[in-house]
Each structure stands twice: as structure tokens, then as C-alpha cells.
Design a protein around this motif. Structure first.
Motif, short mmCIF file in Angstrom:
data_model
loop_
_atom_site.label_atom_id
_atom_site.label_comp_id
_atom_site.label_asym_id
_atom_site.label_seq_id
_atom_site.Cartn_x
_atom_site.Cartn_y
_atom_site.Cartn_z
N GLY A 1 -13.25 11.37 9.16
CA GLY A 1 -12.48 10.26 9.71
C GLY A 1 -13.20 8.92 9.72
O GLY A 1 -12.65 7.93 10.18
N LYS A 2 -14.42 8.86 9.17
CA LYS A 2 -15.19 7.62 9.21
C LYS A 2 -14.79 6.64 8.11
O LYS A 2 -15.06 5.44 8.21
CB LYS A 2 -16.68 7.93 9.10
N HIS A 3 -14.16 7.14 7.07
CA HIS A 3 -13.76 6.29 5.95
C HIS A 3 -12.31 6.56 5.59
O HIS A 3 -11.75 7.61 5.91
CB HIS A 3 -14.66 6.53 4.73
N LEU A 4 -11.72 5.57 4.92
CA LEU A 4 -10.35 5.71 4.46
C LEU A 4 -10.23 5.06 3.10
O LEU A 4 -10.82 4.00 2.85
CB LEU A 4 -9.37 5.08 5.44
N VAL A 5 -9.49 5.68 2.20
CA VAL A 5 -9.18 5.07 0.91
C VAL A 5 -7.71 4.71 0.88
O VAL A 5 -6.87 5.40 1.46
CB VAL A 5 -9.53 6.01 -0.26
N SER A 6 -7.41 3.59 0.24
CA SER A 6 -6.02 3.12 0.13
C SER A 6 -5.74 2.75 -1.31
O SER A 6 -6.65 2.41 -2.06
CB SER A 6 -5.79 1.92 1.05
N ILE B 1 0.85 -1.19 0.00
CA ILE B 1 0.00 0.00 0.00
C ILE B 1 0.88 1.23 0.00
O ILE B 1 1.69 1.44 0.90
CB ILE B 1 -0.96 -0.02 1.20
N ASP B 2 0.71 2.06 -1.03
CA ASP B 2 1.57 3.23 -1.22
C ASP B 2 0.92 4.54 -0.82
O ASP B 2 1.60 5.55 -0.67
CB ASP B 2 2.00 3.32 -2.69
N SER B 3 -0.41 4.58 -0.69
CA SER B 3 -1.08 5.84 -0.41
C SER B 3 -2.36 5.59 0.36
O SER B 3 -3.09 4.63 0.06
CB SER B 3 -1.39 6.59 -1.72
N VAL B 4 -2.64 6.42 1.37
CA VAL B 4 -3.89 6.35 2.12
C VAL B 4 -4.40 7.76 2.35
O VAL B 4 -3.63 8.72 2.35
CB VAL B 4 -3.71 5.64 3.49
N ALA B 5 -5.72 7.89 2.55
CA ALA B 5 -6.31 9.19 2.85
C ALA B 5 -7.61 8.99 3.62
O ALA B 5 -8.43 8.15 3.25
CB ALA B 5 -6.57 9.99 1.57
#
Length: 873
Positions: free
Chosen positions: A371-376, A362-366
Motif C-alpha cells: 500500500g505504500k505505492h500506487l501506479v496509475s 485516469i483509467d486504471s490504478v493499482a
């Protein structure tokens, strides 16, 4: 400066005593040592201490070179830098081996494992029924193969400084039976014994050589011109048929069956969509499998050559490893560079491992703003959406096929302030927006007006960084990417000396930021997207790096800071409010340790310098969110550190691979770390929000700290800021008596002068121009409003000329001193305290004259406090 692929540490940024004290740190350490119920992820595996969720799974996750089933089918061994033993039914790791193993073999009883140590050619014997240390054997090999009955071991050694040889050992007596030399040019990548133990085969870069095990005589050589595909680590391109008469091997993309004694070609089986780069023969002798260069697995009937199964892995990477289970029903495979071991039913063609998780590093997260969700994001299976509270997978965004590891930066993702729009820019000169809830693409924009299908090397590459307002993007050249906040602007760095702000919808250029012919080495944004900073490699005389600071929305340069006593170009981050620039030098070359430098943007002076653990692991990158600071280290531990004192507050361990990216949630209570193990861990950093009781200061001491805010001495003024923050509401009440909104005295006159710019009389136009320039920054809001209105050509020409002149004056403006500097520092204190009364004072100050520095600073602080407040609700 290219992005570093390392692990990270979390820090508390400029944390004043009101936010975290040494007592809090000690209490937290005591709490960490208390016995507590172990948390588990959705798959039942334990979470590391401090982690609240794992996004993805560790089941069947290993980036290793070879796979081999135990004869009883209970285990699957994976070799490599971190070899381990999986439960073949569940994919759970049941044992880890503290070595680096290039290959492994099971004995027939499935209780003993033989490994070769990477680089050392050391052979170790492991008793899997006990936790004892392995027993080293007296012989060495680069690669080896064990007979089915476990009695004969064949090993091949390759050494540039010694003879290359094949050796046969009796495993009952551990005695050498015979050994013979092979030509020096035969770099052995694979050694295989025939089922009847009469032939040993060596696979080199271009041939397979067959030798008689009785006398070492060479029987035949078969060409296997695979080129670079034949160099995939762990890939097996050769197998014997069950009767030992036929060689099965990959040749120029096909799978060939050849009679060994005569060299006669029996059959060729061609992949329909791919070229074969590895093969495997089923133990039952009836099935032959091949892995393709583009990620497809093929299964044929060995007798007829009929294609039985064709499985597309979904990752356009070579299938590097294939292994049949002992009953020939299951085929384990792994794509090159992938973290996931996947299982395929060899009869039905159905995949048996169906966990919804990433298969690569995994190279990137946001985080989403709330703060309820995260994309990777990875370089292959791309973007996934997760629920951060539960760790549940929600959606995958079909953004494309494999794009290459270096095409994804640590900040290739952002979720906009609307909570429903995702921005992705993995490579090339384009970026796309997606509906976060529906998973559909909204649109795709080319930053340079070129086609999305353009070859990667056809021009500059742009990576985006979103601004808070959701209107523009900061795009940068390859390997230098930053997202800031939750907005939507992109910044790009062209030819290493130009950063460009572009509209997120059209890709049109809004502003360009230059650096006096010096190439930029790193850049950063404040979390609200208002301040953009970059480091140029050196001053014109080559003595020290330069730090440039701009107002991002207007494109105006605010400050140019020479980083004194800095010989190399440091890495850069900005505090959340943009008032402090944080630079650091990784000093591992000089013996380890790290130096953190905090610079006051308003004055360009050094606030404090912190040495952290001389001789300890070094850090390579830092990032900021709210009142937190995150930095990368070369080791796999996440540290929480107070950069003002250098005190370690907390640490987290638990990833099974290198940490590649790290991101705080908007409220700073969660920390996400993405790893090469294919998972994201969500850490609880809420302890940093605990406030300690503040001691009431004597009135004289409070007055003294207020006076220190006037000081030209940046370190003393910084200590005064921290002291005032520690006094909390006492400082707020003190400031309320001394800070007043700047009166709006000349607005009517300014409006009349702007109107006169459109007069038919030249004398009136000239007089209005002179008066407006005399008023300077006080007239800027009205001039900018007139420019946006786009009225007559004459008025626009004069307004643009005046704004350009004001911009030049801002660029060359003297550093604020006296009351102006104290007001800037006082606003910083109010924002750090962040109480309702502090917010009320900021709201009053924001109602002052639009041109005043005090008004603008109060407006920015108020906006950030309200954004944090929304994120915590």
C-alpha cells in the motif's frame, strides 16, 4: 459486457457486526462534522474531506472546448461543461460557473465575461467583480465574437428548423444593428471580427466566408478542406492579421496566408512533422502559431514565415486549442481529450507548466501489496508511480505513445507480490513487465505468439488480470478486464465464450474455461487468485443467467449456479475468500435503485438480497478487496455501504470529473479513485477496521448458531455466520472443541498404489488404478505430484486419465451437506474473526489430510490472513 466509465462507491463487504456496527457509523458521521484543519495537496490546494492525498494536480486541469485570456492577462477562461476562470500566473481556479458554456469573451476592462450556453444559444453577461448571478441578454447565438473595443458583437446562429443568420449588436445599447441570412448548408463553427470591424468571417466545415459588416454582402469564400480535423471541438482554424488585410488559416495541413480582397496566396507555412489543425495569431501581429494533429505546436515569424519554435507535447493527439496571452509572450494550448492546459514560452519554446502529473483521464490504478505505492495509467501519457503517503510523483514508465481511450481498462495494471515488478497490458495481445524501482522494461510477452506491433484490429485483444502466485495471467477480450490480488497470471476471454489462463513469462496457455456455448458477460477473481467466476448470458433455454465457478490453478469447474429471478445478465464480483459471489442489477431503467445479491458458492444458493435506495443513483460495477467491496455509480460520489443491511456508512465527494476507476489497498484501509480530471484521490477508509465490543452469548445460543451452520437454508446459515463472527473469541473457543484435522490414514497405501502404476505387470497396474479411483479426492494430491514428476510414459498416461476422471466427478459433485457444509462455513467464520487464536486453529486444521475439503479450506484462509497481516505491517 463492456467496461462502464462511471463513478464509484466503496462498500464494506459482508461486514459482520464484529467489524462495524451502526454505532460506529454514527460516530464516524459525528466525527466528520467536527471542525478540523483542512488538508492540502503538494500544490497547496485543499483536499476533500476524507482524502489523505491527491496524486497529480488540479492546476491547469480542465477538459474544455476553448481558452481565452483576459485583456489584462490576469485570467484565462476555459469553457465547456464546467467552465472556470484560472489565475494566469498559478493555474489555480479562482471562479467556477454553474453553466455549460460553448464559448466566452472578455470585455476590454477584464471585469465582464460573456458566455453562450451550450445547446440553448443563451447569452449571459457575468460581472467578475461580484458573485451575483449572470444577466441574460435578449439575443441568442451559437457562436460569437467581440470587437477589441467591446462595442460590437457579431453572432452566428445555426438551426436546422430555422433560418441561419449573422447578427450584429451594439453592446452599449444592446440593440440589434443588422442581420442577414446565410445559406442553410453553412454550419457555422467559428465567427471572427476583423480588428478594424469591417469584416466578419464565418468558418464552416469546408469554407471560410467573409462578409462586409456594413451591408452583409459576401466578399469572398476560401476553401479549408480539413475533413474530420476541422470538427475538433473548440479548434480555431482561422485568424485575421493585425491590419485586417490577411486571412490566416489551416488548409490541407499547411498554414496559409491569403490576401482577403484579391484572394491572392501570400505564403504557406508547412509543419515539419505534422499537419496543422488549428491556428492563432499573436496580438502583436508578429507571431503565428499552429497546433498539429499529432501533438506538436509550431510558432512562425508572421512576416518572413521562418519557423521559430517546434514543441512536441509528448501526446500524439491533435492540439485542439491555442491562445496567445495579451503580451504575445505566452501560448496556452490543450490537446484534444487532454485534461491539461499547458503554457509555452512563445519566444524560447520552453514549457512553463511542468507539474509531474497526468494530462488525461485516469483509467486504471493499482496499489503495491504493502500500500505504500500506487501506479496509475491513462490512454496517452501512460503509467506513473506515486508515493501514496505524500502524494509525490516518483517515476514515469515509458510504455509507448497514445493508444486510445478504449484500449485501457480499469484493471490494466498490477504490482506483483515481490513489490518490485509491474505488469502492464494496455492493448493488443501482449503484456509487459517492468522493474518498479528502476523503471526499465524486463520483458514483453505476446499472449498469442504474434508481434507486439500488430495492428489493433488484426485479431482478438487481450487484457490481463494477475493472479496471486505471480506465475500466470488471466486475459480477456477488450473492455472486460480484471486484476486480482498482487500476483502475475493473465485470463483471456476469446469469442465471448472462452476464458484462458496463460503463463505470465511465456504466454503459453495453462487452462481454458468454457461456458456451454453461452457467451460470458462478466467475470471476477477472488483476491488470492484461487477462484475464478464468470457469468454467461443465459441458460440454454434462455430463461436466466448462469454463474460458473472454477478452481483457477487447476482449471476445474466447482459450481454452476442458475441465478434465479434474474432476467438480465448481472455484473459480478467475488468476495476476497471466494466463498460469496456478489451480483447486482442496475435498475435505473425500472425507476432507479439497486439490488445486491450475495450467493453462497459452496451451495449455489442466495444468501441475501439488499435493495439500496430505491430511486437513487444506480451503480454499474463493483470490485472487492479484503473485506471491502467497491462499486461504480453514475454520479461522482463514493459511498461506503454495508451490503448486508443496505446502511450507508460514509460518503466521499471531491473529484472535479467523472470517476473512472477505483481500487482498495491490500489491507482495505485506503481507497484510490482515478478521475477524468487527471488526478487520483487517496481516501482513508480505516474507520471500517474499528471493532466494537462483542456481547458474550449464552451457551445455548452459541450452540444454536453452531447448529444453524448445518442448515440447507442459506439465508439462515448466513445470519448464523454473522452472529458467530460477532461473538469473536467465544466462537473461536467453541470451534476449537469441535473441529479436528482430518487424519492422514491412507498415505502409505496411496504411495504404494501410485508406484504400482509403473509395474511391469498389467494386473498390478489395473488394480492400482481401480483402488486409486475408489479413493477419489483422497488420492488426488499424490496423483498430481506424480504428474508433475513426469516419469514413465505409461504412468503419465494413467495418471492423466485418472485426474481427468476426478475432475469430471468434481464438476458433477453434489452440493456439500451436513458436517462437510458446516465445516466450510465454520472455516469462513474463523477467517472473518481473524484473531491469533483463530489463525492458530486454522494452522492446525491445515495439517490434516491434503485431500480433505476442511484441510484445503483452512490452508486458503490461513494464506489470506497472513497476506493481510504482511500488508498491514
Amino acid at each position: 459486457m463492456g467496461l462502464k466509465r462511471c463513478t464509484f462507491l466503496g462498500l464494506c463487504l459482508l461486514a459482520p457486526p464484529a467489524f462495524l456496527s451502526a454505532g460506529d457509523s454514527e460516530n464516524s458521521a459525528q466525527e466528520d462534522n467536527r471542525p478540523s484543519q483542512t488538508r492540502t495537496d503538494l500544490h497547496g490546494d485543499p483536499l476533500p474531506q476524507g482524502a489523505v492525498a491527491r496524486l497529480g494536480t488540479l492546476r491547469w486541469r480542465r477538459h474544455e472546448s476553448t481558452l481565452i485570456y483576459s485583456p489584462d492577462g490576469r485570467y484565462l477562461a476555459a469553457t465547456g461543461k464546467q467552465p472556470c476562470l484560472f489565475d494566469a500566473a498559478s493555474g489555480k481556479v479562482v471562479r467556477r460557473f454553474d453553466i455549460s458554456a460553448s464559448s466566452a469573451l472578455f470585455f476590454p476592462d477584464s471585469k465582464t465575461l460573456l458566455t453562450t450556453t451550450m445547446g440553448k444559444r443563451e447569452v449571459l453577461l457575468w460581472d467578475l467583480t461580484s458573485a451575483n448571478e449572470p444577466r441574460p441578454l435578449e439575443f441568442a447565438a451559437s457562436c460569437f465574437c467581440l470587437s477589441d473595443d467591446g462595442k460590437l458583437l457579431a453572432g452566428a446562429s445555426f438551426d436546422k428548423s430555422a433560418d441561419n443568420s449573422i447578427t450584429l449588436w451594439d453592446m452599449e445599447t444592446h440593440k440589434e444593428l443588422r442581420s442577414w441570412r446565410v445559406p442553410d448548408y453553412r454550419y457555422v463553427r467559428e465567427v471572427t471580427l476583423s480588428p478594424d470591424v469591417k469584416i466578419v468571417a464565418l468558418r464552416t466545415n469546408g469554407f471560410i466566408y467573409f462578409y462586409d459588416t456594413a451591408n452583409g454582402q459576401e466578399l469572398r469564400a476560401l476553401p479549408t478542406p480539413l475533413g474530420d480535423l476541422g470538427r475538433i471541438p473548440g479548434a480555431k482554424v482561422f485568424a485575421f492579421s493585425r491590419d485586417s488585410r490577411t486571412a490566416i488559416y489551416a488548409e490541407i495541413g499547411d498554414v496559409s496566408l491569403c490576401e482577403i480582397t484579391s484572394g491572392k496566396l501570400i505564403r504557406q507555412m508547412s509543419p515539419t512533422k505534422d499537419v496543422a489543425v488549428c491556428v492563432a495569431a499573436a496580438p502583436n501581429g508578429r507571431l503565428i502559431a499552429a497546433g498539429g494533429a499529432k501533438g506538436t505546436v509550431y510558432v512562425w515569424d508572421g512576416d518572413s514565415g521562418k519557423l521559430l519554435q517546434e514543441f512536441t507535447s509528448g501526446v500524439e493527439l491533435p492540439i485542439g486549442v491555442l491562445a496567445f496571452s495579451p503580451d504575445s509572450k505566452t501560448l496556452a494550448f490543450r490537446s484534444y481529450s487532454s485534461q491539461a492546459i499547458r503554457l509555452l514560452d512563445a519566444v524560447s519554446g520552453q514549457e512553463q507548466t511542468t507539474a509531474k502529473a497526468h494530462t488525461m483521464a485516469i483509467d486504471s490504478v493499482a496499489f503495491s501489496p504493502d500500500g505504500k505505492h500506487l501506479v496509475s495509467m491513462t490512454a496517452a501519457d501512460r503509467v506513473m508511480l506515486w508515493d501514496t503517503a505524500t502524494g509525490k510523483w516518483l517515476r514515469r514508465f515509458e510504455t509507448g505513445s497514445y493508444i486510445g481511450r478504449n484500449a485501457v481498462s480499469e484493471r490494466s495494471l498490477a504490482i506483483l507480490a515481490d513489490q518490485s515488478t509491474l505488469v502492464v497490458s494496455p492493448f493488443g495481445d501482449s503484456f509487459s513487465t517492468w522493474d518498479l524501482k528502476g523503471g526499465t522494461r524486463i520483458h514483453e510477452t505476446s499472449a498469442a505468439g504474434r508481434s507486439r506491433d500488430l495492428a489493433p484490429d488484426a485479431g482478438p485483444w487481450f487484457f490481463p488480470a494477475c493472479t496471486q502466485d505471480g506465475k500466470s495471467v488471466v486475459s480477456v477480450t477488450r473492455d472486460d478486464l480484471r486484476w486480482s490480488g498482487n500476483g502475475g497470471s493473465i485470463t483471456q476471454r476469446q469469442h465471448k465464450s472462452l476464458i484462458v489462463l496463460r503463463d505470465v513469462r511465456t504466454g503459453h496457455k495453462l487452462h481454458a474455461f468454457k461456458a456451454a456455448a453461452q457467451p460470458f458477460q462478466d467475470f471476477a477473481q477472488s483476491s488470492d487468485g484461487k477462484v475464478l467466476a464468470a457469468i454467461a448470458s443465459m441458460t440454454e433455454d434462455g430463461s436466466q443467467p448462469l454463474l460458473f465457478v472454477w478452481e483457477q490453478a487447476k482449471g476445474r469447474e466447482r459450481r454452476r449456479i442458475a441465478l434465479e429471478n434474474t432476467r438480465w445478465s448481472p455484473s459480478l464480483a467475488l468476495s476476497a475468500d471466494g466463498r460469496s459471489a456478489i451480483t447486482w442489477l442496475s435498475r435505473h431503467v425500472l425507476g432507479g435503485g439497486n439490488c445486491f445479491f450475495l450467493w453462497e458458492v459452496a451451495t449455489g444458493k442466495l444468501r441475501t438480497k439488499v435493495n439500496w435506495r430505491q430511486g437513487a443513483e444506480h451503480f454499474t460495477r463493483i470490485a472487492v478487496q479484503g473485506d471491502r467491496l467497491a462499486a461504480m455509480s453514475v454520479h461522482d460520489t463514493i459511498y461506503l455501504i454495508d451490503p448486508v443491511t443496505g446502511k450507508e456508512l460514509r460518503r466521499f465527494d471531491g473529484h472535479e470529473g467523472d470517476i473512472r476507476c477505483l481500487e482498495f489497498s491490500a489491507d482495505g484501509k485506503l481507497l484510490a479513485s482515478g478521475s477524468s480530471d487527471g488526478t487520483v484521490l487517496i481516501w482513508n477508509t480505516d474507520i471500517l477496521t474499528r471493532r466494537t465490543p462483542v456481547a458474550r452469548l449464552p451457551q445455548g445460543e452459541l450452540a444454536g448458531l453452531w447448529a444453524e451452520l448445518l442448515r440447507d437454508d442459506a439465508p439462515l446459515a448466513f445470519q448464523a455466520i454473522l452472529g458467530l463472527c460477532a461473538s469473536g473469541d467465544q466462537a473461536v473457543a467453541y470451534f476449537e472443541e469441535r473441529l479436528r484435522p482430518v487424519p492422514n490414514t491412507h498415505q502409505a497405501m496411496i504411495a504404494r498404489l501410485v508406484s504400482d502404476l509403473n509395474s511391469e505387470l498389467y494386473a498390478e497396474r489395473a488394480k492400482a488404478t481401480r483402488e486409486l479411483l475408489r479413493l477419489g479426492e483422497e488420492a488426488r494430491p499424490a496423483l498430481e505430484k506424480a504428474a508433475d514428476a513426469k516419469s514413465s510414459l505409461e504412468l503419465m498416461r494413467r495418471v492423466e486419465a485418472m485426474l481427468a476422471k476426478l475432475d469430471a466427478e468434481v464438476k458433477n459433485a453434489a452440493i456439500p451437506t451436513g458436517e462437510a457444509l458446516r465445516e466450510v462455513r465454520a472455516i469462513e467464520v474463523l477467517e472473518k474473526i481473524g484473531s491469533p487464536d483463530a489463525e492458530r486453529i486454522l494452522a492446525d486444521l491445515a495439517k490434516g489430510a491434503p485431500h480433505a475439503v476442511l484441510t484445503r479450506e483452512a490452508e486458503s484462509s490461513l494464506l489470506r490472513l497472513r497476506q493481510v497481516s504482511r500488508a498491514t505491517r
